[in-house]
Design an enzyme around this catalytic site. Structure first.
Site, PDB file in Angstrom:
ATOM      1  N   HIS A 210       0.814  -1.231   0.000  1.00  0.00           N
ATOM      2  CA  HIS A 210       0.000   0.000   0.000  1.00  0.00           C
ATOM      3  C   HIS A 210       0.843   1.274   0.000  1.00  0.00           C
ATOM      4  O   HIS A 210       0.303   2.366  -0.204  1.00  0.00           O
ATOM      5  CB  HIS A 210      -0.924   0.035   1.216  1.00  0.00           C
ATOM      6  CG  HIS A 210      -1.956  -1.045   1.230  1.00  0.00           C
ATOM      7  ND1 HIS A 210      -2.783  -1.283   0.162  1.00  0.00           N
ATOM      8  CD2 HIS A 210      -2.299  -1.957   2.183  1.00  0.00           C
ATOM      9  CE1 HIS A 210      -3.594  -2.303   0.456  1.00  0.00           C
ATOM     10  NE2 HIS A 210      -3.308  -2.733   1.674  1.00  0.00           N
TER      11      HIS A 210
ATOM     12  N   ASP B 164      -2.804 -10.722  -2.022  1.00  0.00           N
ATOM     13  CA  ASP B 164      -3.350 -10.147  -0.783  1.00  0.00           C
ATOM     14  C   ASP B 164      -4.805  -9.731  -1.054  1.00  0.00           C
ATOM     15  O   ASP B 164      -5.147  -9.344  -2.170  1.00  0.00           O
ATOM     16  CB  ASP B 164      -2.512  -8.925  -0.394  1.00  0.00           C
ATOM     17  CG  ASP B 164      -2.865  -8.365   0.977  1.00  0.00           C
ATOM     18  OD1 ASP B 164      -2.144  -8.661   1.937  1.00  0.00           O
ATOM     19  OD2 ASP B 164      -3.874  -7.629   1.076  1.00  0.00           O
TER      20      ASP B 164
ATOM     21  N   HIS C 273      -6.330  -7.166  -0.235  1.00  0.00           N
ATOM     22  CA  HIS C 273      -6.434  -5.742  -0.546  1.00  0.00           C
ATOM     23  C   HIS C 273      -5.674  -5.427  -1.831  1.00  0.00           C
ATOM     24  O   HIS C 273      -4.648  -6.052  -2.113  1.00  0.00           O
ATOM     25  CB  HIS C 273      -5.853  -4.908   0.608  1.00  0.00           C
ATOM     26  CG  HIS C 273      -6.514  -5.157   1.919  1.00  0.00           C
ATOM     27  ND1 HIS C 273      -5.980  -6.010   2.866  1.00  0.00           N
ATOM     28  CD2 HIS C 273      -7.681  -4.698   2.428  1.00  0.00           C
ATOM     29  CE1 HIS C 273      -6.799  -6.055   3.921  1.00  0.00           C
ATOM     30  NE2 HIS C 273      -7.843  -5.271   3.679  1.00  0.00           N
TER      31      HIS C 273
ATOM     32  N   ASP D  79      -4.684 -12.602   3.859  1.00  0.00           N
ATOM     33  CA  ASP D  79      -5.915 -12.085   4.461  1.00  0.00           C
ATOM     34  C   ASP D  79      -7.159 -12.378   3.622  1.00  0.00           C
ATOM     35  O   ASP D  79      -8.255 -11.950   3.977  1.00  0.00           O
ATOM     36  CB  ASP D  79      -5.788 -10.582   4.778  1.00  0.00           C
ATOM     37  CG  ASP D  79      -5.054  -9.803   3.707  1.00  0.00           C
ATOM     38  OD1 ASP D  79      -4.801 -10.357   2.622  1.00  0.00           O
ATOM     39  OD2 ASP D  79      -4.729  -8.623   3.960  1.00  0.00           O
TER      40      ASP D  79
HETATM   41 ZN   LIG Z   1      -4.117  -7.011   2.933  1.00  0.00          ZN
END
Ligand SMILES: [Zn+2]
Length: 335
Positions: free
Chosen positions: A119, A156, A158, A243
């Site tokens: 991120h 991931d 996200h 996740d």
């Molecule tokens: Zn994540």
């Protein structure tokens, strides 16, 4: 396989009850206890010059001001006194992993790191991430190690916004991400496909939530494998977050250890076909400690030669998303 980690990364403490906890790294190393065909190593910290291949000098200066103290770089991204040291070690582990794999000392390496990276933007910390470890590793491979084409697979839950933005207008780094969407950090729509020379070199697989092993594997077979066959990467990097596991408290997906093992097997197959088998993984998220440890272990076992788990069919919803993406990317990649 080379496994790179450092106890000092446990001293990065984002605060009580924060999901990105120091215990995550202990869960991973415990799960890998006694793993065969693997060598453990400690990283050198990344240099400022290596980090500035991705991040601005102003941002690195800002991070440096947090050295030795507790604070908040962003509402989700807090530091403790040793966080900045941990971030340099995490980026350094990513660099050591690509260096060892590209030089041929190991076929596979895993930078088992925290803080995670995908991120982090060129000029900002975000979502528990200080430096974008995978982007720094890809830039190093391109600029210093003679790699011509780097494939980054980000599984991931996200979207890896920082990684996408690092290479959005380039055709030498292909970013392939599966993630829940709409969801944090808000980016990762199907229509984000790159810009200029990079048009088509960003491939987002936005799943609505609840998708599992069959959906992820179907997306790999329908999109990742044929696109990688055209792109022909000479190095494959994986932003490996866990996740999307069904037990994760944040993700809302339904992936299991088998699914992650099967994904690792596909990545390995892609790398064997084009990149002399070179795969470098970097730990990103994953907040259920048992699911995290078990999933990392399954991936390592598969990469070390255990059979790939058998996976069932995709859901109707997953198939629908994938069919739309095949249409979208067909002109560029001949799907
Ligand atoms: Zn994540």
């Amino acid at each position: 396989m080379l496994l790179i980690t450092d106890e000092r990364m446990k001293f990065h403490d984002p605060g009580r009850d924060h999901p990105e906890s120091p215990e995550r790294l202990g869960a991973v190393t415990e799960a890998l206890d006694g793993v065969s065909d693997s060598t453990w190593a400690k990283p050198e910290p990344a240099s400022r010059e290596q980090i500035e291949r991705v991040h601005t000098a102003e941002y690195v200066d800002r991070v440096e001001r947090f050295r030795g103290r507790s604070g908040a770089l962003d509402p989700d991204t807090s530091t403790s006194p040793q966080s900045v040291e941990a971030a340099y070690l995490a980026a350094g582990a990513a660099l050591d992993a690509v260096t060892e794999v590209v030089s041929g000392h190991y076929r596979h390496a895993w930078a088992l790191v925290r803080p995670p990276g995908h991120h982090a933007e060129a000029d900002a910390a975000r979502g528990f991430c200080l430096f974008n470890n995978v982007a720094i590793a890809a830039a190093h491979a391109r600029d210093e190690l003679g790699s011509d084409r780097v494939l980054i697979v980000d599984w991931d839950v996200h979207h890896g916004n920082g990684t996408q933005h690092s290479f959005y207008d380039r055709d030498d780094v292909l970013f392939f991400s599966l993630h829940r969407y709409p969801f944090f950090p808000g980016t990762g729509a199907a229509g984000e496909t790159g810009r200029g020379a990079g048009q088509g070199y960003t491939v987002n697989v936005p799943f609505p939530g609840g998708q599992g092993d069959g959906d992820y594997l179907a997306a790999f077979e329908a999109l990742l494998v044929p696109i990688a066959d055209r792109f022909a990467p000479d190095l494959v990097l994986v932003s490996a977050g866990f996740d999307a596991h069904r037990r994760d408290p944040l993700g809302g997906m339904d992936v299991t250890e088998d699914g992650y093992g099967a994904m690792a097997a596909v990545v390995q197959r892609v790398a064997e076909r084009h990149a002399d088998g070179r795969v470098v993984l970097l730990l990103e998220g994953g907040y259920d400690l048992a699911a995290l440890g078990g999933s990392v272990r399954r991936c390592v076992d598969v990469l070390n030669g255990a059979p790939a788990p058998a996976i069932g069919s995709p859901s109707a919803q997953g198939q629908n998303v994938i069919a739309g993406l095949v249409d979208l990317h067909r002109p560029k990649w001949g799907l």
